[in-house]
Motif scaffolding. Sequence first.
Motif, PDB file in Angstrom:
ATOM      1  N   HIS A 111     -55.971  20.450  63.724  1.00 51.27           N
ATOM      2  CA  HIS A 111     -54.510  20.398  63.590  1.00 51.27           C
ATOM      3  C   HIS A 111     -53.922  19.034  63.961  1.00 51.27           C
ATOM      4  O   HIS A 111     -52.781  18.744  63.615  1.00 51.27           O
ATOM      5  CB  HIS A 111     -53.867  21.519  64.427  1.00 51.27           C
ATOM      6  CG  HIS A 111     -52.541  21.951  63.916  1.00 51.27           C
ATOM      7  ND1 HIS A 111     -51.973  23.156  64.227  1.00 51.27           N
ATOM      8  CD2 HIS A 111     -51.641  21.337  63.121  1.00 51.27           C
ATOM      9  CE1 HIS A 111     -50.790  23.255  63.640  1.00 51.27           C
ATOM     10  NE2 HIS A 111     -50.563  22.159  62.960  1.00 51.27           N
ATOM     11  N   HIS A 141     -49.787  29.119  67.023  1.00 49.39           N
ATOM     12  CA  HIS A 141     -49.344  28.333  68.187  1.00 49.39           C
ATOM     13  C   HIS A 141     -48.101  27.536  67.805  1.00 49.39           C
ATOM     14  O   HIS A 141     -47.764  27.460  66.616  1.00 49.39           O
ATOM     15  CB  HIS A 141     -50.457  27.374  68.598  1.00 49.39           C
ATOM     16  CG  HIS A 141     -51.801  28.033  68.737  1.00 49.39           C
ATOM     17  ND1 HIS A 141     -52.680  28.176  67.685  1.00 49.39           N
ATOM     18  CD2 HIS A 141     -52.379  28.627  69.806  1.00 49.39           C
ATOM     19  CE1 HIS A 141     -53.765  28.816  68.093  1.00 49.39           C
ATOM     20  NE2 HIS A 141     -53.614  29.116  69.383  1.00 49.39           N
ATOM     21  N   ASN A 145     -47.502  20.789  72.608  1.00 49.87           N
ATOM     22  CA  ASN A 145     -47.757  20.226  73.940  1.00 49.87           C
ATOM     23  C   ASN A 145     -47.676  18.699  73.886  1.00 49.87           C
ATOM     24  O   ASN A 145     -48.055  18.082  72.885  1.00 49.87           O
ATOM     25  CB  ASN A 145     -49.155  20.629  74.436  1.00 49.87           C
ATOM     26  CG  ASN A 145     -49.121  21.949  75.178  1.00 49.87           C
ATOM     27  OD1 ASN A 145     -48.375  22.100  76.147  1.00 49.87           O
ATOM     28  ND2 ASN A 145     -49.923  22.913  74.725  1.00 49.87           N
ATOM     29  N   PRO A 151     -52.612  22.007  78.481  1.00 51.92           N
ATOM     30  CA  PRO A 151     -53.577  22.588  79.416  1.00 51.92           C
ATOM     31  C   PRO A 151     -55.009  22.151  79.107  1.00 51.92           C
ATOM     32  O   PRO A 151     -55.896  22.314  79.936  1.00 51.92           O
ATOM     33  CB  PRO A 151     -53.426  24.095  79.181  1.00 51.92           C
ATOM     34  CG  PRO A 151     -52.938  24.224  77.775  1.00 51.92           C
ATOM     35  CD  PRO A 151     -52.115  22.979  77.492  1.00 51.92           C
ATOM     36  N   SER A 152     -55.230  21.597  77.920  1.00 51.13           N
ATOM     37  CA  SER A 152     -56.597  21.324  77.478  1.00 51.13           C
ATOM     38  C   SER A 152     -56.888  19.851  77.237  1.00 51.13           C
ATOM     39  O   SER A 152     -58.052  19.440  77.249  1.00 51.13           O
ATOM     40  CB  SER A 152     -56.847  22.069  76.154  1.00 51.13           C
ATOM     41  OG  SER A 152     -55.990  21.555  75.146  1.00 51.13           O
ATOM     42  N   HIS A 156     -55.198  18.584  69.075  1.00 50.80           N
ATOM     43  CA  HIS A 156     -54.798  19.563  68.052  1.00 50.80           C
ATOM     44  C   HIS A 156     -53.744  20.546  68.584  1.00 50.80           C
ATOM     45  O   HIS A 156     -53.148  21.276  67.795  1.00 50.80           O
ATOM     46  CB  HIS A 156     -56.006  20.301  67.446  1.00 50.80           C
ATOM     47  CG  HIS A 156     -56.569  21.399  68.277  1.00 50.80           C
ATOM     48  ND1 HIS A 156     -57.273  22.460  67.733  1.00 50.80           N
ATOM     49  CD2 HIS A 156     -56.555  21.619  69.613  1.00 50.80           C
ATOM     50  CE1 HIS A 156     -57.660  23.275  68.697  1.00 50.80           C
ATOM     51  NE2 HIS A 156     -57.246  22.785  69.848  1.00 50.80           N
ATOM     52  N   GLY A 157     -53.503  20.526  69.898  1.00 51.29           N
ATOM     53  CA  GLY A 157     -52.393  21.306  70.460  1.00 51.29           C
ATOM     54  C   GLY A 157     -51.106  20.498  70.572  1.00 51.29           C
ATOM     55  O   GLY A 157     -50.106  21.002  71.099  1.00 51.29           O
ATOM     56  N   ASP A 198     -47.877  28.315  75.118  1.00 53.48           N
ATOM     57  CA  ASP A 198     -48.040  27.987  76.541  1.00 53.48           C
ATOM     58  C   ASP A 198     -46.663  27.932  77.219  1.00 53.48           C
ATOM     59  O   ASP A 198     -45.652  27.625  76.583  1.00 53.48           O
ATOM     60  CB  ASP A 198     -48.732  26.627  76.691  1.00 53.48           C
ATOM     61  CG  ASP A 198     -50.131  26.613  76.074  1.00 53.48           C
ATOM     62  OD1 ASP A 198     -50.775  27.680  76.059  1.00 53.48           O
ATOM     63  OD2 ASP A 198     -50.557  25.547  75.594  1.00 53.48           O
ATOM     64  N   ASP A 245     -51.403  26.224  59.796  1.00 51.63           N
ATOM     65  CA  ASP A 245     -52.663  26.368  60.517  1.00 51.63           C
ATOM     66  C   ASP A 245     -53.232  27.721  60.089  1.00 51.63           C
ATOM     67  O   ASP A 245     -52.541  28.747  60.198  1.00 51.63           O
ATOM     68  CB  ASP A 245     -52.400  26.333  62.031  1.00 51.63           C
ATOM     69  CG  ASP A 245     -53.685  26.344  62.847  1.00 51.63           C
ATOM     70  OD1 ASP A 245     -54.652  27.031  62.439  1.00 51.63           O
ATOM     71  OD2 ASP A 245     -53.713  25.699  63.905  1.00 51.63           O
ATOM     72  N   ASP A 247     -54.972  29.702  61.451  1.00 46.17           N
ATOM     73  CA  ASP A 247     -55.009  30.735  62.502  1.00 46.17           C
ATOM     74  C   ASP A 247     -53.716  31.545  62.587  1.00 46.17           C
ATOM     75  O   ASP A 247     -53.622  32.478  63.384  1.00 46.17           O
ATOM     76  CB  ASP A 247     -55.426  30.159  63.857  1.00 46.17           C
ATOM     77  CG  ASP A 247     -54.386  29.259  64.522  1.00 46.17           C
ATOM     78  OD1 ASP A 247     -53.196  29.328  64.180  1.00 46.17           O
ATOM     79  OD2 ASP A 247     -54.793  28.484  65.420  1.00 46.17           O
ATOM     80  N   HIS A 259     -59.518  28.933  67.198  1.00 44.70           N
ATOM     81  CA  HIS A 259     -58.663  29.455  68.257  1.00 44.70           C
ATOM     82  C   HIS A 259     -58.017  30.762  67.804  1.00 44.70           C
ATOM     83  O   HIS A 259     -56.805  30.838  67.599  1.00 44.70           O
ATOM     84  CB  HIS A 259     -57.586  28.419  68.547  1.00 44.70           C
ATOM     85  CG  HIS A 259     -57.320  28.253  69.995  1.00 44.70           C
ATOM     86  ND1 HIS A 259     -57.800  27.191  70.723  1.00 44.70           N
ATOM     87  CD2 HIS A 259     -56.629  29.011  70.861  1.00 44.70           C
ATOM     88  CE1 HIS A 259     -57.414  27.309  71.973  1.00 44.70           C
ATOM     89  NE2 HIS A 259     -56.697  28.409  72.081  1.00 44.70           N
ATOM     90  N   GLU A 290     -57.565  23.533  60.226  1.00 40.09           N
ATOM     91  CA  GLU A 290     -58.338  24.371  61.152  1.00 40.09           C
ATOM     92  C   GLU A 290     -59.307  25.348  60.494  1.00 40.09           C
ATOM     93  O   GLU A 290     -59.854  26.212  61.182  1.00 40.09           O
ATOM     94  CB  GLU A 290     -57.435  25.104  62.166  1.00 40.09           C
ATOM     95  CG  GLU A 290     -56.700  24.176  63.131  1.00 40.09           C
ATOM     96  CD  GLU A 290     -57.550  23.660  64.312  1.00 40.09           C
ATOM     97  OE1 GLU A 290     -58.615  24.240  64.571  1.00 40.09           O
ATOM     98  OE2 GLU A 290     -57.142  22.664  64.940  1.00 40.09           O
TER      99      GLU A 290
END
Length: 320
Positions: A111, A141, A145, A151-152, A156-157, A198, A245, A247, A259, A290
């Motif tokens: 992503h 999602h 972020n 958090p990771s 891709h977030g 998140d 995405d 997902d 994910h 993705e």
Amino acid sequence: MKGSTDVPCETTKSLAIISAGYCRGAPKDGTEAGPTAVLNSGLFAQLQAHFGAIHLDIDRPDGADIHKSLDPDFAGMKNPRAVSVATKHVSERVYEYSRNGSLVLTLGGDHSNAIGSLTGATRGLREKLDSNVAVICVDAHVSINTPDTSPSGNIHGMPLAFATGIAQTKGEGIFDWIEKKHLIDVKRLVYVGTRDVDDKEKEIIATHGIKVFDMDQIRRNGIESVMDEVMNYIGGSIPIHLSCDIDVLDPEWAPSAGHLVPDGLSLDEGQYIARRVHSTERLAAMDLVEVNPSIDLPGVQRTVDSACFLIRSALGVSYE
Ligand SMILES: NC(=[NH2+])NCCC[C@H](N)C(=O)O
């Protein structure tokens, strides 16, 4: 840059496909094979039959193969140099085609590639049409972020944070290619199908007043009514970038993604969204990211088929 007015979108005449098989934004490899899997499943021939000649861009940029040992974490981001170089390349290619009036389809890859496709199309359409772009982000999602909130550390977030300018670049040349002319307008951004957000992302969404239609709303009101609201929200005249995405679909329809989040859209609902966008005749750019052919091998064909359905529906391509 004057691009703040809304003008009618021109009918698109040609199709450009950017094969953006870069995967350093995600924790798992595999999405680099996404574009080939999707195009080789018959889609390329179907698109050719519909559009005639297609510009297919599969160049790999210098620097995308930066060895991991030369790309240490920086400011909360993993593989930042490789992702910055790869997304800059995607952005420039998408920009060229958008500016010349092509409908641009970008196939990921993870992503993070949407940093390239969103900034490239926004810049190109501003230049060509002097118009803002509406972005319909169809994703489990919100992918917004910042390096600070992630958090990771996986980029891709973060694509919507960079493409809106909410995440700022922090030096060492990483993402310093993103300028004001590339940035999408948060007031023209809308999400559909989200269900894994998140806490810090919730704060970002609230602070910036970004419109979200999550899975709960879709289950309560139905996809048709939600899409009516989406269309009302983005307004009736500006070009649309559909950013998908895979997902966003329920894992039943797209098991080969990194994910997975349960309780997603059915394929019919995904197709409905894509068809609604097509029916506006204002689709100017699309990305689909993705698809990961190295995850859930028995489910790869199903995932690829779903991706192709979404693309054909958005582009108005029928086949048989
Ligand atoms: N494109 C995706 N699958 N993104 C997953 C992101 C998960 C999590 N929100 C993160 O920022 O790390």
